[in-house]
Design an enzyme around this catalytic site. Structure first.
Site, short mmCIF file in Angstrom:
data_model
loop_
_atom_site.label_atom_id
_atom_site.label_comp_id
_atom_site.label_asym_id
_atom_site.label_seq_id
_atom_site.Cartn_x
_atom_site.Cartn_y
_atom_site.Cartn_z
N GLY A 194 41.96 80.95 40.62
CA GLY A 194 41.08 79.94 41.63
C GLY A 194 40.59 80.73 42.94
N GLY A 195 40.26 80.17 44.00
CA GLY A 195 39.62 80.77 45.07
C GLY A 195 40.57 81.73 45.90
N MET A 196 42.15 81.33 45.87
CA MET A 196 42.98 82.06 46.72
C MET A 196 44.24 82.26 46.10
SD MET A 196 44.29 78.56 48.94
CE MET A 196 45.16 77.31 47.99
N ALA A 197 44.42 82.14 44.61
CA ALA A 197 45.51 82.33 43.79
C ALA A 197 45.47 82.54 42.35
CB ALA A 197 46.54 81.26 44.12
N VAL B 117 47.31 81.64 38.76
CA VAL B 117 47.99 80.61 38.44
C VAL B 117 48.63 81.04 36.63
CG1 VAL B 117 48.54 78.10 37.55
CG2 VAL B 117 46.74 78.81 39.22
N LYS C 210 51.57 79.14 41.07
CA LYS C 210 50.53 79.59 41.98
C LYS C 210 50.78 80.77 42.86
CE LYS C 210 46.98 76.99 42.97
NZ LYS C 210 45.79 76.12 43.56
N ASP D 160 39.14 69.61 48.29
CA ASP D 160 38.28 70.42 47.19
C ASP D 160 38.51 69.65 45.65
OD1 ASP D 160 36.87 72.55 45.99
OD2 ASP D 160 38.92 73.70 46.17
#
Length: 281
Positions: free
Chosen positions: A24-27, A29, A44, A138
């Site tokens: 994703g945008g920050m992690a 998974v 995550k 989001d």
């Protein structure tokens, strides 16, 4: 850049990495096994660049704790959070199924009854969270998992705030911008109506087979969210009734006060539109 974890890596002495599920945008998974409870989890793991930001980490911790309090059929359960090495993680319920985005790519434009059914399930998740003071921020079809029985479950409730939809960030922001409310695009205060707008975009995409606003950059899309009216979904799917179209377009009003007051009102409008076109089939 993220440092991918190899299979069989044990995170925090408890979670054995099986395979990467996505990013994703920050992690990243991962599918992992909880060694204490013997169950699969979705783990995550925060990208190092975010883990180095104390303010971000504090938001991440706080929001993960808020999300852990949400226990609902249509909300992915958050089991645990912690610090490991130089980064942080969240352990969540692992669900078998496909993302709603995958279903849209394969089946949209969808039958209005199917699209409405998924939207109502997402709205039930939003209603539950909103009543507990948690706004998603989001909501997009990538964050909805649909199982073989057609049950939709929303992921990342409360966690999105930590990675506030910053238009200067890279990664998933291009996709996020397509579902972003006008007030988020302007950097204004976010409310539950912001989530309802995003759900309206998801419903539009299910019905039309495309999002209402596209562009070459996140900023270009955001400007359209703020200033352009959407093409009515019936232009792309003749099966969309006038009643259903009116519901979608109200959800996509630029002014939050002109949208539905809450998820309950949105659900009621969808149910009424479902009954409106034909009395007997």
């Amino acid at each position: 850049m993220s440092q991918r974890l190899e299979p069989q890596t044990v995170v925090d002495g408890r979670y054995t990495i099986e395979r990467r599920l996505g990013s994703g945008g920050m992690a990243d998974v991962y599918l992992a096994t909880d060694l204490q409870l013997g169950r699969p989890v979705a783990l995550k793991v925060l990208y190092p660049r975010f883990a180095e930001d104390p303010e971000f980490v504090e938001r991440f911790r706080r929001e993960a704790s808020a999300a852990a309090g949400l226990q609902h059929q249509h909300v992915v359960a958050v089991y645990d959070r912690g610090e490991w090495g130089e980064t942080y993680y969240i352990a969540m319920e692992y669900l078998e199924g496909r993302s709603l985005k995958q279903l849209i790519l394969e089946h949209a434009p969808m039958d209005p009854a199917d699209a409405t059914g998924y939207a109502i399930q997402i709205l039930r998740a939003a209603r539950f969270a909103h009543r507990r003071g948690v706004i998603h921020r989001d909501l997009k079809p990538h964050n909805v998992i649909v199982d073989e029985e057609g049950v939709a479950t929303v992921t990342d409730f409360g966690i999105a705030r930590a990675g506030a939809s910053d238009m200067t960030q890279t990664g998933s922001i291009m996709g996020t911008a397509q579902y972003l409310s006008p007030e988020q695009a302007r950097g204004d205060a976010v409310s539950l109506q912001s989530d309802l707008y995003s759900i309206g975009i998801v419903l539009y995409e299910m019905l039309a087979g495309r999002v209402p606003f596209e562009g070459d950059s996140a900023v270009a899309i955001a400007l359209k969210q703020v200033g352009e009216a959407p093409v009515p979904p019936s232009a792309y799917n003749a099966a969309v009734s006038p009643a259903l179209e009116a519901v979608v377009l109200r959800a996509l009003e630029k002014d939050p006060a002109a949208r539905y007051a809450d998820a309950d009102e949105f659900i009621a409008a969808l149910e009424a539109a479902d009954m409106a076109p034909t009395a007997v089939v």
